[in-house]
Design a protein around this motif. Structure first.
Motif, PDB file in Angstrom:
ATOM      1  N   ALA A 137     -12.871 -17.116  25.478  1.00  0.00           N
ATOM      2  CA  ALA A 137     -12.923 -17.727  24.148  1.00  0.00           C
ATOM      3  C   ALA A 137     -12.721 -19.236  24.223  1.00  0.00           C
ATOM      4  N   MET A 147     -13.310  -9.613  20.273  1.00  0.00           N
ATOM      5  CA  MET A 147     -13.399  -9.550  21.722  1.00  0.00           C
ATOM      6  C   MET A 147     -13.984  -8.207  22.137  1.00  0.00           C
ATOM      7  N   LEU A 156      -9.839 -15.126  15.786  1.00  0.00           N
ATOM      8  CA  LEU A 156      -9.482 -13.793  16.258  1.00  0.00           C
ATOM      9  C   LEU A 156      -8.575 -13.074  15.256  1.00  0.00           C
ATOM     10  N   CYS A 205      -8.988 -12.821  25.573  1.00  0.00           N
ATOM     11  CA  CYS A 205      -9.563 -14.032  24.969  1.00  0.00           C
ATOM     12  C   CYS A 205      -9.417 -15.350  25.727  1.00  0.00           C
ATOM     13  N   THR A 225     -18.869 -13.452  23.646  1.00  0.00           N
ATOM     14  CA  THR A 225     -17.983 -14.309  22.850  1.00  0.00           C
ATOM     15  C   THR A 225     -18.733 -15.520  22.331  1.00  0.00           C
ATOM     16  N   SER A 271     -15.952 -20.682  25.770  1.00  0.00           N
ATOM     17  CA  SER A 271     -17.071 -20.622  24.837  1.00  0.00           C
ATOM     18  C   SER A 271     -16.938 -21.675  23.752  1.00  0.00           C
ATOM     19  N   LYS A 289     -15.280  -7.737  28.349  1.00  0.00           N
ATOM     20  CA  LYS A 289     -14.157  -8.097  29.215  1.00  0.00           C
ATOM     21  C   LYS A 289     -13.574  -6.889  29.926  1.00  0.00           C
ATOM     22  N   LEU A 307     -14.018 -13.415  14.945  1.00  0.00           N
ATOM     23  CA  LEU A 307     -14.357 -13.307  16.367  1.00  0.00           C
ATOM     24  C   LEU A 307     -13.779 -12.012  16.912  1.00  0.00           C
ATOM     25  N   GLN A 314     -20.989 -14.910  19.269  1.00  0.00           N
ATOM     26  CA  GLN A 314     -20.261 -14.883  17.999  1.00  0.00           C
ATOM     27  C   GLN A 314     -19.826 -16.283  17.562  1.00  0.00           C
TER      28      GLN A 314
END
Length: 328
Positions: free
Chosen positions: A124, A295, A288, A120, A155, A127, A321, A293, A158
């Motif tokens: 993340a 991954m 997360l 992440c 990512t 993003s 990823k 969210l 979402q």
């Protein structure tokens, strides 16, 4: 400790696994035993000497890591020995131990496992900053995301929905990647090898265009994006994946339409304004933890297989990823 270093600028073969001394920490730093680290496109660019701030070989690549705090400096306050954390290390992350500044180290919620945590940080955080802080996406807006099947792409799709986007459109370079972007939640996915993406975006938005465009490709993609950027739209460039430099943008493309072209670099933010990332962590990690969210992890390798991980990303066949499991 074991670490992977870039012995010289070049192909994946310059990634060498070596033994080196465990790093020491300063008063405001944290020593972390790495469980897992992610592989980012920036690592590929660093290997060729093309990433901004890249030093001269040999050096350890890698931007982020997830692991367990082994030691803390005398002035560290917010983390303690034994904490599960993610961090942006000072000198690369392809290693069994890394050192990070306290303000670039973030304690994980108990619900997050290390695979998700390692996947992440770069994607993340980038993003979220792109959408929430730079583009300032608003409820109901249309968001266009280039390279939608990659780590940042899946990512950002979402997060755009979480932040209230009404429609999310993705582009990909070949049809085999469409499913990854759809699985991440894109409402429409355009393969720009076979379709005019600007024409298609305008069609999907009744001629209005996209309110926000995230562009990590640059070159002709940036130029073409202006053909489908809405009035008051914001195009955010955060990379040059194809190596091209875009042509000059005419001021008439901007002022009369109230459109903006913006830039963002997580690397620059880490170096110059690291304090801004705590708020990002405070927003992203709960997403997360509660599952909003997800991954998307496409592949896992051992530290010894770093070259294979780079080969996969350079092949342009990877989705989601790619991780290196260091101390699983």
């Amino acid at each position: 400790m074991k670490a992977v270093v870039i012995s010289d600028f070049g192909g994946p073969e310059v990634l060498k696994l070596i033994e080196m001394e465990q790093p020491s920490i300063g008063s405001k730093q944290v020593l972390i035993k790495v469980v897992s680290t992610s592989v980012n496109f920036a690592d590929i660019k660093a290997r060729f000497g093309q990433y901004h701030g890249t030093g001269q070989p040999p050096f350890i690549p890698g931007l982020d890591a997830a692991g367990i705090v082994e030691a803390v400096g005398s002035e560290v306050q917010k983390v303690k020995v034994g904490d599960r954390v993610i961090a942006f290390p000072k000198n690369g992350s392809y290693a069994e131990y890394v050192v990070a500044e306290e303000e670039l180290t973030f304690v994980l919620p108990d619900q997050l496992d290390f695979d998700i945590a390692a996947a992440c940080p770069t994607v993340a955080f980038t993003s979220y900053k792109l959408l929430a802080d730079v583009a300032r996406v608003q409820e109901g807006e249309t968001v266009l995301i280039h390279a939608a099947a990659g780590g940042i792409g899946t990512t950002a799709i979402q997060l755009a929905k979480i932040l209230g986007a009404g429609q999310v459109i993705g582009t990909v370079g070949n049809k085999s990647k469409i499913s990854a972007a759809v699985d991440a939640g894109a409402d429409h996915v355009i393969c720009y090898e076979t379709e005019d993406f600007a024409e298609k975006v305008n069609e999907l938005t009744d001629g209005n265009g996209a309110d926000v465009i995230l562009d990590s490709i640059s070159g002709w993609v940036t130029e073409k994006s202006l053909d489908c950027l809405a009035y008051y739209g914001r195009l955010v460039n955060f990379g040059i994946a194809n190596g091209d430099v875009p042509g000059i943008v005419k001021s008439t493309d901007l002022h009369s339409s109230c459109r903006s072209i913006l830039g963002f670099s997580l690397g620059t933010t880490r170096n110059r304004r690291p304090h801004l990332l705590q708020d990002t962590a405070d927003k992203v990690l709960p997403y997360l933890a509660d599952g909003r969210l997800q991954m998307k992890i496409g592949a896992r390798y051992s530290l010894e297989e770093a070259a294979k991980a780079h080969e996969l990303i350079e092949s342009r066949q990877s989705t989601g990823k790619v991780l290196l499991n260091v101390n699983p």
